[in-house]
Design a protein around this motif. Structure first.
Motif, short mmCIF file in Angstrom:
data_model
loop_
_atom_site.label_atom_id
_atom_site.label_comp_id
_atom_site.label_asym_id
_atom_site.label_seq_id
_atom_site.Cartn_x
_atom_site.Cartn_y
_atom_site.Cartn_z
N GLN A 75 0.99 -0.82 -0.34
CA GLN A 75 0.08 -0.16 -0.19
C GLN A 75 0.33 1.34 0.28
N HIS A 76 1.67 0.85 0.48
CA HIS A 76 2.56 2.80 1.61
C HIS A 76 3.83 2.99 -0.54
N ILE A 77 3.82 1.38 -0.62
CA ILE A 77 4.59 1.65 -2.73
C ILE A 77 3.48 2.59 -3.36
N ALA A 78 2.80 1.79 -3.42
CA ALA A 78 1.30 1.65 -4.22
C ALA A 78 0.88 3.68 -3.90
N LEU A 79 0.78 3.65 -2.80
CA LEU A 79 0.17 5.45 -2.64
C LEU A 79 1.56 5.82 -3.02
N TYR A 80 2.42 6.34 -3.17
CA TYR A 80 3.26 7.18 -2.54
C TYR A 80 3.82 6.93 -4.95
N ASN A 81 3.65 6.20 -5.58
CA ASN A 81 3.89 6.31 -6.86
C ASN A 81 2.48 6.82 -7.17
N ALA A 82 1.43 6.96 -7.04
CA ALA A 82 0.29 7.25 -6.91
C ALA A 82 -0.32 9.03 -6.87
N LEU A 83 0.04 9.15 -6.13
CA LEU A 83 0.10 10.93 -5.54
C LEU A 83 1.57 11.14 -5.60
N ILE A 84 2.48 11.09 -5.48
CA ILE A 84 3.58 12.22 -4.92
C ILE A 84 3.89 11.43 -6.30
N GLN A 85 4.04 10.62 -7.36
CA GLN A 85 5.30 10.82 -8.61
C GLN A 85 3.52 10.70 -9.54
N ASN A 86 2.52 10.54 -8.98
CA ASN A 86 0.85 10.69 -10.08
C ASN A 86 1.71 10.32 -11.53
N ASP A 87 1.93 9.09 -11.86
CA ASP A 87 2.59 8.39 -12.76
C ASP A 87 1.60 6.58 -12.92
#
Length: 162
Positions: free
Chosen positions: A87-99
């Motif tokens: 979840q942590h990695i997924a949310l980081y990718n989704a929200l921070i990197q927004n890709d």
């Protein structure tokens, strides 16, 4: 775009009675509807990431190669420490990197979202969740049901028509 998968699936991986339906949903219903009937390619832990692989780096690589993240919200996932890394990695990718866009499937009534990670609450506030209401039906739904239409609306366009 260099992506291999249309969606990476995040779901609780504990083997409890509630999880048995979720696993059936992840391994049977989702591939049947989204892959066989709609032409998407899913990445599912346990099917596309194998035991023995370095799970953390394999998960991260597969997520980066996916156009969407589908997170199955269950009480078990919310309270699980095991699935927190995914979840942590997924949310980081989704929200921070927004890709990567996240699609949240509410598999059981969560009630208040107060116990959720702040990042999940943010996504819910932005786009809401898609609620699974067919738990007790004998036959998995048709791809034309309201639930699957909502899921497909958030998915990338398929390269081949279904």
């Amino acid at each position: 775009d260099g992506k291999i998968y249309d969606a990476y699936i995040i779901y609780p991986k504990n083997h409890t009675s509630e999880a048995s339906f979720v696993e059936y949903f992840v391994y049977q219903i989702m591939p049947d509807i989204l892959e066989n009937k709609c032409g998407y390619k899913l990445c599912i832990y346990g099917r596309d990431i194998y035991p023995g692989e370095d799970a953390a780096s394999a998960i991260e690589k597969k997520m980066k190669k996916s156009r969407r993240l589908i997170i199955l919200l269950t009480h078990q996932l919310i309270n699980s420490k095991e699935d927190a890394y995914d979840q942590h990695i997924a949310l980081y990718n989704a929200l921070i990197q927004n890709d990567t866009k996240a699609i949240l499937l509410e598999m059981e009534t969560i009630g208040t979202y107060g116990n959720l990670q702040e990042s999940l609450r943010f996504i819910i506030k932005q786009q809401g969740t898609i609620k699974w209401k067919e738990k007790h039906t004998v036959h998995p739904q048709s791809p034309n049901s309201k639930f699957w239409k909502q899921v497909r609306y958030h998915m990338p366009l398929t390269r081949r028509s279904s």
